[in-house]
Write a protein that holds these residues in place. Structure first.
Motif, PDB file in Angstrom:
ATOM      1  N   PHE A  57       0.805  -1.228   0.000  1.00 32.69           N
ATOM      2  CA  PHE A  57       0.000   0.000   0.000  1.00 32.69           C
ATOM      3  C   PHE A  57       0.833   1.271   0.000  1.00 32.69           C
ATOM      4  O   PHE A  57       0.393   2.306   0.454  1.00 32.69           O
ATOM      5  CB  PHE A  57      -0.920   0.014   1.213  1.00 32.69           C
ATOM      6  CG  PHE A  57      -1.936  -1.081   1.188  1.00 32.69           C
ATOM      7  CD1 PHE A  57      -3.011  -1.016   0.319  1.00 32.69           C
ATOM      8  CD2 PHE A  57      -1.815  -2.174   2.010  1.00 32.69           C
ATOM      9  CE1 PHE A  57      -3.947  -2.021   0.289  1.00 32.69           C
ATOM     10  CE2 PHE A  57      -2.746  -3.177   1.992  1.00 32.69           C
ATOM     11  CZ  PHE A  57      -3.818  -3.112   1.126  1.00 32.69           C
ATOM     12  N   GLY A  58       1.966   1.280  -0.421  1.00 33.49           N
ATOM     13  CA  GLY A  58       2.763   2.498  -0.513  1.00 33.49           C
ATOM     14  C   GLY A  58       3.988   2.440   0.387  1.00 33.49           C
ATOM     15  O   GLY A  58       4.488   1.377   0.726  1.00 33.49           O
ATOM     16  N   ASN A  59       4.439   3.594   0.788  1.00 38.71           N
ATOM     17  CA  ASN A  59       5.651   3.704   1.602  1.00 38.71           C
ATOM     18  C   ASN A  59       5.448   3.143   3.000  1.00 38.71           C
ATOM     19  O   ASN A  59       4.360   3.178   3.553  1.00 38.71           O
ATOM     20  CB  ASN A  59       6.080   5.159   1.716  1.00 38.71           C
ATOM     21  CG  ASN A  59       6.553   5.703   0.388  1.00 38.71           C
ATOM     22  OD1 ASN A  59       6.860   4.946  -0.529  1.00 38.71           O
ATOM     23  ND2 ASN A  59       6.599   7.016   0.276  1.00 38.71           N
ATOM     24  N   THR A  60       6.534   2.658   3.569  1.00 37.64           N
ATOM     25  CA  THR A  60       6.478   2.191   4.960  1.00 37.64           C
ATOM     26  C   THR A  60       6.458   3.394   5.893  1.00 37.64           C
ATOM     27  O   THR A  60       6.855   4.499   5.525  1.00 37.64           O
ATOM     28  CB  THR A  60       7.692   1.314   5.296  1.00 37.64           C
ATOM     29  OG1 THR A  60       8.859   2.087   5.104  1.00 37.64           O
ATOM     30  CG2 THR A  60       7.717   0.071   4.456  1.00 37.64           C
ATOM     31  N   PHE A  61       5.977   3.153   7.104  1.00 37.93           N
ATOM     32  CA  PHE A  61       5.903   4.226   8.094  1.00 37.93           C
ATOM     33  C   PHE A  61       7.294   4.637   8.514  1.00 37.93           C
ATOM     34  O   PHE A  61       8.103   3.824   8.934  1.00 37.93           O
ATOM     35  CB  PHE A  61       5.107   3.741   9.313  1.00 37.93           C
ATOM     36  CG  PHE A  61       5.009   4.767  10.400  1.00 37.93           C
ATOM     37  CD1 PHE A  61       4.189   5.874  10.253  1.00 37.93           C
ATOM     38  CD2 PHE A  61       5.733   4.635  11.561  1.00 37.93           C
ATOM     39  CE1 PHE A  61       4.095   6.819  11.246  1.00 37.93           C
ATOM     40  CE2 PHE A  61       5.648   5.573  12.571  1.00 37.93           C
ATOM     41  CZ  PHE A  61       4.815   6.672  12.407  1.00 37.93           C
ATOM     42  N   SER A  62       7.602   5.940   8.381  1.00 39.32           N
ATOM     43  CA  SER A  62       8.899   6.451   8.825  1.00 39.32           C
ATOM     44  C   SER A  62       8.670   7.809   9.480  1.00 39.32           C
ATOM     45  O   SER A  62       8.491   8.816   8.802  1.00 39.32           O
ATOM     46  CB  SER A  62       9.871   6.569   7.650  1.00 39.32           C
ATOM     47  OG  SER A  62       9.338   7.432   6.668  1.00 39.32           O
ATOM     48  N   PRO A  63       8.630   7.835  10.819  1.00 45.85           N
ATOM     49  CA  PRO A  63       8.384   9.104  11.511  1.00 45.85           C
ATOM     50  C   PRO A  63       9.562  10.050  11.355  1.00 45.85           C
ATOM     51  O   PRO A  63      10.703   9.628  11.133  1.00 45.85           O
ATOM     52  CB  PRO A  63       8.212   8.684  12.969  1.00 45.85           C
ATOM     53  CG  PRO A  63       8.950   7.407  13.084  1.00 45.85           C
ATOM     54  CD  PRO A  63       8.840   6.741  11.747  1.00 45.85           C
ATOM     55  N   LYS A  64       9.260  11.344  11.516  1.00 48.05           N
ATOM     56  CA  LYS A  64      10.315  12.352  11.432  1.00 48.05           C
ATOM     57  C   LYS A  64      11.173  12.270  12.683  1.00 48.05           C
ATOM     58  O   LYS A  64      10.703  11.926  13.762  1.00 48.05           O
ATOM     59  CB  LYS A  64       9.701  13.736  11.326  1.00 48.05           C
ATOM     60  CG  LYS A  64       8.955  13.966  10.035  1.00 48.05           C
ATOM     61  CD  LYS A  64       8.406  15.371  10.011  1.00 48.05           C
ATOM     62  CE  LYS A  64       7.617  15.601   8.739  1.00 48.05           C
ATOM     63  NZ  LYS A  64       7.019  16.927   8.704  1.00 48.05           N
TER      64      LYS A  64
END
Length: 122
Positions: free
Chosen positions: A4-11
């Motif tokens: 479903f798109g990019n993996t979660f990567s918090p700032k």
């Protein structure tokens, strides 16, 4: 490849600012005492012409004063006698209040009986 798109990567969070700009917390106790004059002594108080300091959980007369050891013992004994007398008087007051309550309750009962008897006669 994610479905479903990019993996979660918090700032990345910014580093925290220092809570205090002072470096006093880095100094050891003796250095702080020398630098700032922080010399903590025992708590003290003056009563009349006597001065007392609080040491090891007790108030100790520092000026020596004009009270002798015998006088202190006599005052402690008198204090104990007064506390016992106070306890006895409190007990007597309790007993008297109980007696007053009992007699008041009996009086109310007698008054009700008299009222009932007077109603019956009529």
């Amino acid at each position: 490849m994610p479905l479903f798109g990019n993996t979660f990567s918090p700032k990345k969070t910014p580093p925290r600012k220092s809570a205090s700009l002072s470096n006093l917390h880095t100094l050891d106790r003796s250095t702080r005492e020398i630098e700032l004059g922080l010399e903590y002594g025992y708590p003290m108080m003056n009563l009349g012409s006597q001065s007392f300091k609080f040491e090891d959980g007790q108030w100790i007369s520092e000026s020596g004063g004009n009270v002798s050891g015998r006088e202190v013992q006599r005052l402690k004994k008198r204090n104990l006698q007064l506390e016992e007398e106070n306890n006895l008087l409190r007990l007597k007051i309790e007993v008297l209040l109980d007696m007053l309550s009992e007699s008041t309750a009996e009086t109310h009962l007698v008054q009700k009986e008299l009222e009932n008897m007077s109603r019956r006669k009529k």
